[in-house]
Design a protein around this motif. Structure first.
Motif, PDB file in Angstrom:
ATOM      1  N   ASP A  43       0.812  -1.210   0.000  1.00 16.79           N
ATOM      2  CA  ASP A  43       0.000   0.000   0.000  1.00 16.79           C
ATOM      3  C   ASP A  43       0.851   1.267   0.000  1.00 16.79           C
ATOM      4  O   ASP A  43       2.018   1.244  -0.397  1.00 16.79           O
ATOM      5  N   SER A  44       0.251   2.358   0.488  1.00 18.04           N
ATOM      6  CA  SER A  44       0.918   3.662   0.428  1.00 18.04           C
ATOM      7  C   SER A  44       2.190   3.726   1.252  1.00 18.04           C
ATOM      8  O   SER A  44       3.087   4.525   0.955  1.00 18.04           O
ATOM      9  N   LEU A  45       2.316   2.896   2.285  1.00 15.70           N
ATOM     10  CA  LEU A  45       3.549   2.885   3.064  1.00 15.70           C
ATOM     11  C   LEU A  45       4.708   2.333   2.236  1.00 15.70           C
ATOM     12  O   LEU A  45       5.836   2.830   2.319  1.00 15.70           O
ATOM     13  N   ALA A  46       4.445   1.301   1.450  1.00 13.32           N
ATOM     14  CA  ALA A  46       5.479   0.764   0.563  1.00 13.32           C
ATOM     15  C   ALA A  46       5.749   1.716  -0.591  1.00 13.32           C
ATOM     16  O   ALA A  46       6.864   1.791  -1.108  1.00 13.32           O
ATOM     17  N   MET A  47       4.713   2.449  -0.987  1.00 13.54           N
ATOM     18  CA  MET A  47       4.848   3.406  -2.087  1.00 13.54           C
ATOM     19  C   MET A  47       5.507   4.705  -1.638  1.00 13.54           C
ATOM     20  O   MET A  47       5.956   5.502  -2.457  1.00 13.54           O
ATOM     21  N   ALA A  82      -4.119   0.205  -1.576  1.00 19.41           N
ATOM     22  CA  ALA A  82      -4.184  -1.237  -1.855  1.00 19.41           C
ATOM     23  C   ALA A  82      -4.553  -2.015  -0.598  1.00 19.41           C
ATOM     24  O   ALA A  82      -4.106  -1.713   0.503  1.00 19.41           O
ATOM     25  N   THR A  83      -5.385  -3.023  -0.790  1.00 23.67           N
ATOM     26  CA  THR A  83      -5.730  -3.972   0.260  1.00 23.67           C
ATOM     27  C   THR A  83      -5.029  -5.293  -0.039  1.00 23.67           C
ATOM     28  O   THR A  83      -4.389  -5.442  -1.091  1.00 23.67           O
ATOM     29  N   THR A  84      -5.153  -6.259   0.853  1.00 28.79           N
ATOM     30  CA  THR A  84      -4.534  -7.557   0.598  1.00 28.79           C
ATOM     31  C   THR A  84      -5.124  -8.212  -0.641  1.00 28.79           C
ATOM     32  O   THR A  84      -4.428  -8.920  -1.364  1.00 28.79           O
ATOM     33  N   ASN A  85      -6.395  -7.974  -0.902  1.00 28.21           N
ATOM     34  CA  ASN A  85      -7.015  -8.528  -2.101  1.00 28.21           C
ATOM     35  C   ASN A  85      -6.459  -7.865  -3.357  1.00 28.21           C
ATOM     36  O   ASN A  85      -6.047  -8.539  -4.308  1.00 28.21           O
ATOM     37  N   LEU A  86      -6.403  -6.529  -3.364  1.00 24.00           N
ATOM     38  CA  LEU A  86      -5.894  -5.812  -4.533  1.00 24.00           C
ATOM     39  C   LEU A  86      -4.412  -6.080  -4.766  1.00 24.00           C
ATOM     40  O   LEU A  86      -3.933  -5.968  -5.904  1.00 24.00           O
ATOM     41  N   MET A  87      -3.685  -6.433  -3.723  1.00 23.79           N
ATOM     42  CA  MET A  87      -2.263  -6.719  -3.899  1.00 23.79           C
ATOM     43  C   MET A  87      -2.030  -7.943  -4.775  1.00 23.79           C
ATOM     44  O   MET A  87      -0.927  -8.125  -5.318  1.00 23.79           O
ATOM     45  N   GLN A  88      -3.040  -8.785  -4.944  1.00 23.82           N
ATOM     46  CA  GLN A  88      -2.886  -9.951  -5.816  1.00 23.82           C
ATOM     47  C   GLN A  88      -2.484  -9.527  -7.227  1.00 23.82           C
ATOM     48  O   GLN A  88      -1.741 -10.231  -7.910  1.00 23.82           O
ATOM     49  N   GLN A  89      -2.979  -8.358  -7.654  1.00 27.95           N
ATOM     50  CA  GLN A  89      -2.619  -7.852  -8.982  1.00 27.95           C
ATOM     51  C   GLN A  89      -1.133  -7.513  -9.055  1.00 27.95           C
ATOM     52  O   GLN A  89      -0.482  -7.725 -10.080  1.00 27.95           O
ATOM     53  N   VAL A  95       4.313  -4.787   2.384  1.00 29.25           N
ATOM     54  CA  VAL A  95       3.763  -3.898   3.417  1.00 29.25           C
ATOM     55  C   VAL A  95       2.292  -3.677   3.085  1.00 29.25           C
ATOM     56  O   VAL A  95       1.959  -2.880   2.202  1.00 29.25           O
ATOM     57  N   VAL A  96       1.406  -4.361   3.771  1.00 33.28           N
ATOM     58  CA  VAL A  96      -0.017  -4.261   3.427  1.00 33.28           C
ATOM     59  C   VAL A  96      -0.867  -4.622   4.641  1.00 33.28           C
ATOM     60  O   VAL A  96      -0.394  -5.293   5.564  1.00 33.28           O
ATOM     61  N   GLY A  97      -2.116  -4.152   4.629  1.00 36.09           N
ATOM     62  CA  GLY A  97      -3.053  -4.540   5.671  1.00 36.09           C
ATOM     63  C   GLY A  97      -3.783  -3.387   6.333  1.00 36.09           C
ATOM     64  O   GLY A  97      -4.920  -3.537   6.773  1.00 36.09           O
ATOM     65  N   SER A  98      -3.150  -2.223   6.402  1.00 31.67           N
ATOM     66  CA  SER A  98      -3.771  -1.104   7.111  1.00 31.67           C
ATOM     67  C   SER A  98      -5.104  -0.696   6.488  1.00 31.67           C
ATOM     68  O   SER A  98      -6.065  -0.381   7.198  1.00 31.67           O
ATOM     69  N   PRO A 113       4.731  -6.416   9.023  1.00 29.87           N
ATOM     70  CA  PRO A 113       3.338  -6.642   9.436  1.00 29.87           C
ATOM     71  C   PRO A 113       2.495  -5.378   9.434  1.00 29.87           C
ATOM     72  O   PRO A 113       3.010  -4.260   9.556  1.00 29.87           O
ATOM     73  N   CYS A 114       1.220  -5.581   9.299  1.00 29.11           N
ATOM     74  CA  CYS A 114       0.235  -4.510   9.240  1.00 29.11           C
ATOM     75  C   CYS A 114       0.487  -3.439  10.295  1.00 29.11           C
ATOM     76  O   CYS A 114       0.585  -3.723  11.488  1.00 29.11           O
ATOM     77  N   ALA A 115       0.604  -2.202   9.833  1.00 28.90           N
ATOM     78  CA  ALA A 115       0.819  -1.077  10.752  1.00 28.90           C
ATOM     79  C   ALA A 115      -0.462  -0.791  11.532  1.00 28.90           C
ATOM     80  O   ALA A 115      -1.575  -1.049  11.062  1.00 28.90           O
ATOM     81  N   ASP A 116      -0.308  -0.256  12.716  1.00 29.29           N
ATOM     82  CA  ASP A 116      -1.435   0.037  13.598  1.00 29.29           C
ATOM     83  C   ASP A 116      -1.911   1.470  13.382  1.00 29.29           C
ATOM     84  O   ASP A 116      -1.199   2.420  13.735  1.00 29.29           O
ATOM     85  N   PRO A 117      -3.109   1.673  12.810  1.00 28.43           N
ATOM     86  CA  PRO A 117      -3.619   3.039  12.627  1.00 28.43           C
ATOM     87  C   PRO A 117      -3.803   3.790  13.938  1.00 28.43           C
ATOM     88  O   PRO A 117      -3.937   5.014  13.941  1.00 28.43           O
TER      89      PRO A 117
END
Length: 221
Positions: free
Chosen positions: A8-12, A49-56, A72-75, A109-113
Motif C-alpha cells: 500500500d501507500s507505506l510501501a509506495m 491497496a488492500t490484501t485482495n488488490l495486492m494480488q494484482q 507492506v499491506v493490511g492497514s 506486518p500490518c501497521a497500527d492506525p
C-alpha cells in the motif's frame, strides 16, 4: 539483485516528495552500501491497496527476475468492513505465489492506525485492534512460509508524531521513513544473505535484473 516493493501507500512512500527519500530508494541504497551489490528497485505498491488488490501486484512480479520482495499491506483492510480472516487468506495466497516463484520475502506486518493521529479517534479505536489481529495472522503465515519478518509501526510514531509523520498525520515523514529503513534493513540483509547462498548453491550469479545496472536505482513500475 531485484528488490520488489509490494503493498500500500507505506510501501509506495506517500508522504515524501524527493525520490531519494522514499522507503524503497533508502532500502536499495542501504543494501548497495552494505553489500556492493547492484539493486534493481521495482515499486509495484499502490496507495489504497488492500490484501485482495495486492494480488494484482503479485501477478506482475512474474515480469521480473526473482530476488527479494518486501510486503507492506493490511492497514487499509482494517479500515474496511472486511473479515480479518479473509484478509489473512488473501495475504497467505500472495506470499505463497511469491515463494513458489523463487522470491525471498520480507514481511512488514500490518501497521497500527492507532499510532496515526491523522485518523479520527473513533477510526483509530475501531481499526487498532483489527490491525493487531491482522498483524498476528500475517506473522504466523510468514513463519509458515519461511518468509522473514521485519518490524512494523512502533510507539515512537505516536509519541514523536510531529517529527516522524508527514503533515497528514498518517504517513511517515522523510525522517520517519529513514528511521523505519534502519529497522527493516537488518532483516533485508538477512534475505540478501539467503539469496546469495542459494545463488552459490546453484552456481548462478546474484545481480540486478538488467546486466547494465551498476548501482541502486528507483523505477516505479
Amino acid at each position: 539483485m531485484t528488490l520488489l516493493l509490494l503493498g500500500d501507500s507505506l510501501a509506495m512512500s506517500i508522504g515524501v516528495r524527493e525520490p531519494g527519500e522514499t522507503f524503497g530508494a533508502r532500502l536499495a541504497q542501504a543494501v548497495t552500501d552494505a553489500t556492493d551489490l547492484p539493486v534493481d528497485l521495482r515499486v509495484l505498491a499502490r496507495a489504497g491497496a488492500t490484501t485482495n488488490l495486492m494480488q494484482q501486484q503479485v501477478a506482475r512480479a512474474v515480469d521480473h527476475r526473482p530476488g527479494i520482495a518486501v510486503v507492506v499491506v493490511g492497514s487499509n483492510d482494517t479500515l474496511l468492513p472486511v473479515p480479518i480472516g479473509r484478509c489473512a487468506r488473501y495475504f497467505g495466497h500472495a506470499l505463497s505465489r511469491l515463494r513458489d516463484g523463487g522470491w525471498e520475502v520480507v514481511v512488514v506486518p500490518c501497521a497500527d492506525p492507532g499510532n496515526a493521529p491523522g485518523f479520527r479517534t473513533l477510526v483509530r479505536w475501531i481499526a487498532s485492534p483489527r490491525a493487531r489481529k491482522l498483524a498476528g495472522r500475517q506473522i504466523r503465515i510468514a513463519h509458515y512460509l519461511d518468509a522473514l519478518i521485519a518490524p512494523s509501526s512502533v510507539e515512537e510514531f505516536r509519541t514523536r508524531a510531529a517529527e516522524l509523520l508527514s503533515q497528514d498525520g498518517v504517513h511517515p515523514s522523510p525522517q520517519g521513513y529513514a528511521e523505519h529503513t534502519g529497522r527493516v534493513l537488518p532483516i533485508l540483509l538477512e534475505a540478501v544473505a539467503y539469496l546469495s547462498r542459494s545463488a552459490s548453491a546453484t552456481g548462478s550469479v546474484l545481480s540486478a535484473g538488467d546486466p547494465n545496472i551498476s548501482g541502486s536505482v528507483m523505477r516505479p513500475s
